[in-house]
Write a protein that holds these residues in place. Structure first.
Motif, PDB file in Angstrom:
ATOM      1  N   THR A   1       0.839  -1.197   0.000  1.00  0.00           N
ATOM      2  CA  THR A   1       0.000   0.000   0.000  1.00  0.00           C
ATOM      3  C   THR A   1       0.879   1.254   0.000  1.00  0.00           C
ATOM      4  O   THR A   1       2.085   1.189  -0.206  1.00  0.00           O
TER       5      THR A   1
ATOM      6  N   LEU B   1       4.446   0.278 -10.688  1.00  0.00           N
ATOM      7  CA  LEU B   1       3.493   0.031  -9.613  1.00  0.00           C
ATOM      8  C   LEU B   1       2.185  -0.541 -10.152  1.00  0.00           C
ATOM      9  O   LEU B   1       1.143  -0.454  -9.500  1.00  0.00           O
ATOM     10  N   SER B   2       2.227  -1.162 -11.310  1.00  0.00           N
ATOM     11  CA  SER B   2       1.017  -1.648 -11.978  1.00  0.00           C
ATOM     12  C   SER B   2       0.163  -2.530 -11.081  1.00  0.00           C
ATOM     13  O   SER B   2       0.670  -3.433 -10.412  1.00  0.00           O
ATOM     14  N   TRP B   3      -1.136  -2.232 -11.065  1.00  0.00           N
ATOM     15  CA  TRP B   3      -2.149  -3.050 -10.399  1.00  0.00           C
ATOM     16  C   TRP B   3      -1.973  -3.118  -8.884  1.00  0.00           C
ATOM     17  O   TRP B   3      -2.448  -4.056  -8.255  1.00  0.00           O
ATOM     18  N   LEU B   4      -1.308  -2.135  -8.304  1.00  0.00           N
ATOM     19  CA  LEU B   4      -1.294  -2.018  -6.844  1.00  0.00           C
ATOM     20  C   LEU B   4      -2.521  -1.188  -6.466  1.00  0.00           C
ATOM     21  O   LEU B   4      -2.481   0.042  -6.445  1.00  0.00           O
TER      22      LEU B   4
ATOM     23  N   VAL C   1      -2.584   1.742  -3.702  1.00  0.00           N
ATOM     24  CA  VAL C   1      -1.669   2.882  -3.804  1.00  0.00           C
ATOM     25  C   VAL C   1      -2.468   4.094  -4.264  1.00  0.00           C
ATOM     26  O   VAL C   1      -3.226   4.012  -5.233  1.00  0.00           O
ATOM     27  N   SER C   2      -2.306   5.212  -3.571  1.00  0.00           N
ATOM     28  CA  SER C   2      -3.144   6.387  -3.848  1.00  0.00           C
ATOM     29  C   SER C   2      -2.293   7.627  -4.135  1.00  0.00           C
ATOM     30  O   SER C   2      -1.064   7.562  -4.263  1.00  0.00           O
TER      31      SER C   2
ATOM     32  N   LEU D   1       1.741   3.289 -13.799  1.00  0.00           N
ATOM     33  CA  LEU D   1       0.655   3.266 -12.819  1.00  0.00           C
ATOM     34  C   LEU D   1      -0.551   2.483 -13.318  1.00  0.00           C
ATOM     35  O   LEU D   1      -1.659   2.651 -12.809  1.00  0.00           O
TER      36      LEU D   1
ATOM     37  N   CYS E   1      -3.772   1.288 -11.173  1.00  0.00           N
ATOM     38  CA  CYS E   1      -3.794   1.872  -9.817  1.00  0.00           C
ATOM     39  C   CYS E   1      -5.082   2.689  -9.691  1.00  0.00           C
ATOM     40  O   CYS E   1      -5.087   3.911  -9.905  1.00  0.00           O
TER      41      CYS E   1
ATOM     42  N   CYS F   1      -6.584   3.632 -15.473  1.00  0.00           N
ATOM     43  CA  CYS F   1      -6.723   4.623 -14.398  1.00  0.00           C
ATOM     44  C   CYS F   1      -7.903   5.506 -14.784  1.00  0.00           C
ATOM     45  O   CYS F   1      -7.782   6.357 -15.669  1.00  0.00           O
TER      46      CYS F   1
END
Length: 298
Positions: free
Chosen positions: A179, A197-200, A203-204, A223, A226, A251
């Motif tokens: 996260t 950070l693909s498909w985390l 994560v914001s 990203l 995300c 996204c």
């Protein structure tokens, strides 16, 4: 890269006849089920730790070893290999799903390792990351791939901030236990140039703000998927000095105005957006974006 079965006998022959071997590429080419059947590939007969042990004992000058998708390669062979091949700098164990934290303990002690691919090694946990982050490898690793290592958590990922030379980190699809807490810690690695950070999904925007502020050498950020990020996070890169590539496929909380604002980042050369957003971004804005960088839809 080979699409064929390689046996222990083959590796034993190489070990006996090529003692000065420096580069060994035994990556298994990805094949469809139909292709495997037609080519007669039998995974059960492929080489295992017996063959790797022969290579370790006979080819101590190895600098690069690539074993991707060789699913019978395990900890016994890899531990022996990294102990014997002191010059080893590149090790690809992607999809070698028998590899666990025991191998990472040995790899963590390596003094020259620069590139390590552990994609799909789903047995790896935070304990294994601790070995990498606190051993000799923490000072030499430049590229680390942990994609689909879905047992790791924020605790393990946070430890990676001790890798002072790391330039490329792939955390794609590491699961919901990674996260903001973990990735914000990673953002403190000043040497980072490429971050995936693909498909985390946890994560914001707070992570993006930290990355934009701290990763001043970052040139590529992925990203994809995300889903929590919004324009507020993307706009943080408006004045970044180095960012060259920004991927935001899947996204859905990004709009044209957000992308337009990011164009203040004059280093940006490539933007990837979700194709579903194409109809919502005015053509005039798309043309404006395209004047400054390449606009791709995925």
């Amino acid at each position: 890269m080979s699409p064929k079965r390689i046996t222990n006998t083959h590796l034993e022959f190489i070990a006996k006849t090529c003692p000065k071997l420096e580069f060994l590429n035994l990556n298994l080419k990805q094949l469809s089920v139909e292709s495997q059947n037609s080519d007669g590939f039998d995974e059960v007969l492929d080489f295992d730790d017996v063959g790797v042990l022969a290579i370790a004992n006979g080819c101590c000058k190895l600098c690069e070893v690539l074993f991707r998708r060789r699913k019978r390669v395990g900890n016994v062979g890899i531990i022996s290999l990294v102990k014997c091949a002191q010059s080893l700098s590149v090790l690809d164990l992607g999809r070698c799903n028998l590899i666990n934290d025991s191998s990472l303990e040995a790899i963590g002690c390596m003094i020259l390792i620069r590139v390590l691919n552990l994609e799909g090694c789903s047995l790896i946990t935070d304990k294994g990351l601790a070995f990498l982050a606190t051993g000799s490898s923490s000072r030499t690793l430049k590229r680390l791939v942990l994609a689909e290592c879905d047992r790791v958590t924020d605790f393990g990922v946070s430890l990676l901030q001790g890798m002072c030379s790391l330039e490329e980190l792939n955390l794609a699809e590491c699961g919901p236990k990674v996260t903001d807490d973990g990735v914000i810690a990673v953002a403190s690695i000043a040497s980072l140039k490429r971050l995936n950070l693909s498909w985390l999904i946890n994560v914001s925007d707070i992570t993006l703000v930290a990355i934009a502020e701290k990763c001043r050498n970052l040139v590529a950020l992925d990203l994809t998927g995300c889903e929590m990020i919004t324009g507020a996070g993307i706009r943080a890169f408006g004045y970044h000095q180095c960012l060259d590539s920004l991927v935001m496929a899947s996204c859905y909380n990004i709009c044209g105005d957000d992308v337009d604002m990011v164009l203040k980042c004059r280093s940006l050369r490539s933007i990837v957006l979700d194709r579903g957003l194409r109809m919502w971004i005015p053509m005039r804005m798309q043309e404006n974006i395209s004047r400054f960088c390449q606009l791709h839809w995925r």
